[in-house]
Design a protein around this motif. Structure first.
Motif, mmCIF file in Angstrom:
data_model
loop_
_atom_site.group_PDB
_atom_site.id
_atom_site.type_symbol
_atom_site.label_atom_id
_atom_site.label_comp_id
_atom_site.label_asym_id
_atom_site.label_seq_id
_atom_site.Cartn_x
_atom_site.Cartn_y
_atom_site.Cartn_z
ATOM 1 N N ILE A 93 52.257 42.895 39.300
ATOM 2 C CA ILE A 93 51.855 41.683 38.593
ATOM 3 C C ILE A 93 50.658 41.116 39.341
ATOM 4 C CG2 ILE A 93 54.136 41.191 37.633
ATOM 5 C CD1 ILE A 93 54.400 38.977 39.762
ATOM 6 N N PRO A 94 49.685 40.526 38.695
ATOM 7 C CA PRO A 94 49.608 40.090 37.306
ATOM 8 C C PRO A 94 48.892 41.064 36.356
ATOM 9 C CG PRO A 94 47.852 39.050 38.517
ATOM 10 C CD PRO A 94 48.589 39.939 39.486
ATOM 11 N N PRO A 131 47.717 42.863 33.378
ATOM 12 C CA PRO A 131 48.031 42.462 31.994
ATOM 13 C C PRO A 131 48.935 43.414 31.218
ATOM 14 C CG PRO A 131 45.705 42.087 32.450
ATOM 15 C CD PRO A 131 46.266 42.835 33.626
ATOM 16 N N ARG A 155 52.677 42.929 30.606
ATOM 17 C CA ARG A 155 53.148 41.921 29.661
ATOM 18 C C ARG A 155 52.927 42.349 28.209
ATOM 19 N NH1 ARG A 155 56.799 38.485 31.425
ATOM 20 N NH2 ARG A 155 56.219 37.395 33.301
ATOM 21 N N GLU A 156 52.585 43.617 28.003
ATOM 22 C CA GLU A 156 52.336 44.128 26.655
ATOM 23 C C GLU A 156 53.515 44.974 26.182
ATOM 24 O OE1 GLU A 156 48.629 46.250 26.801
ATOM 25 O OE2 GLU A 156 47.548 44.501 27.567
ATOM 26 N N HIS A 202 60.814 46.019 30.362
ATOM 27 C CA HIS A 202 59.429 46.412 30.684
ATOM 28 C C HIS A 202 58.700 46.923 29.444
ATOM 29 C CE1 HIS A 202 58.775 45.953 34.961
ATOM 30 N NE2 HIS A 202 59.934 46.521 35.239
ATOM 31 N N GLY A 218 57.348 44.078 27.459
ATOM 32 C CA GLY A 218 56.476 43.120 28.129
ATOM 33 C C GLY A 218 57.197 42.016 28.872
ATOM 34 N N ARG A 219 58.480 42.247 29.181
ATOM 35 C CA ARG A 219 59.269 41.256 29.930
ATOM 36 C C ARG A 219 59.529 41.756 31.331
ATOM 37 N NH1 ARG A 219 63.703 37.752 26.996
ATOM 38 N NH2 ARG A 219 63.500 36.934 29.075
ATOM 39 N N LEU A 220 59.648 40.821 32.261
ATOM 40 C CA LEU A 220 59.946 41.136 33.655
ATOM 41 C C LEU A 220 61.208 40.391 34.075
ATOM 42 C CD1 LEU A 220 56.325 40.683 35.026
ATOM 43 C CD2 LEU A 220 57.465 42.846 34.501
ATOM 44 N N ASP A 237 61.383 36.656 34.365
ATOM 45 C CA ASP A 237 61.493 35.808 33.178
ATOM 46 C C ASP A 237 62.890 35.210 33.050
ATOM 47 O OD1 ASP A 237 58.860 36.443 32.588
ATOM 48 O OD2 ASP A 237 59.411 38.052 31.209
ATOM 49 N N ARG A 269 59.567 31.468 39.318
ATOM 50 C CA ARG A 269 58.675 32.403 38.630
ATOM 51 C C ARG A 269 57.205 32.056 38.909
ATOM 52 N NH1 ARG A 269 60.979 32.204 34.188
ATOM 53 N NH2 ARG A 269 59.829 30.509 33.233
#
Length: 171
Positions: free
Chosen positions: A9-10, A12, A15-16, A140, A143-145, A148, A155
């Motif tokens: 992270i971060p 992009p 998060r897709e 994953h 797009g979630r970790l 969250d 976070r």
């Protein structure tokens, strides 16, 4: 095979939403082998293709204890079809968020459908650590970790920390 760099992270693409695999071919089989090599080298117990920058719905895992025989499992286009109402807390970490761990509450059981590396369809009920890993890795692909699922304050702190690390690395 090859050990591929794990994105943190971060980045992009973490998060897709990953695209479904249309055909289980040699490219996908090589991807799976590389993912296992990368996961074991890290070391970790699960890895999703987006974590190495490949936006396909492929996950690999091996939740076996160190003293047990390895139990590698690859899932192509996994879909969680059912989650139990009963929950459990497990301390999770992530290869894309190195050395950061938090307690996460998830359903104890899940059912998942998927294709294996030979393109064969499976439906499986998972419990315990396997259930947690499947849910974590499927997240994953969407797009979630795992962060969250923790408080907004925690976070934001971890994201800020990794943004600073990324900025220093880019300089």
């Amino acid at each position: 095979m090859a050990i591929r760099p794990i994105l943190h992270i971060p980045t992009p693409c973490l998060r897709e939403v990953a695209a479904p695999v249309v055909e289980v071919n040699d490219e996908i089989k090589t991807l799976i082998k590389d993912m296992f090599d990368t996961m074991y080298d890290a070391p970790g117990i699960g890895l999703a293709a987006p974590q190495i920058g490949v936006m396909h719905r492929v996950i690999v895992m091996d939740p076996a204890d160190e003293e047990d025989e390895p139990a590698p499992l690859a899932m192509i286009n996994p879909k969680i079809t059912w989650l139990s109402e009963e929950l459990r807390v497990h301390q999770e970490g992530c290869l894309s968020i190195p050395e950061y761990y938090e307690d996460v509450e998830r359903p104890v059981l899940c059912k998942v459908t998927y294709l294996d590396e030979n393109g064969e369809y499976h439906e499986r009920e998972c419990d315990g650590l396997l259930s947690t890993v499947v849910q974590h890795e499927v997240d994953h692909l969407n797009g979630r970790l795992f962060i969250d699922y923790i408080s907004r304050l925690k976070r934001e702190r971890v994201i800020k920390k990794f943004k600073k690390i990324a900025k220093r690395a880019a300089e």
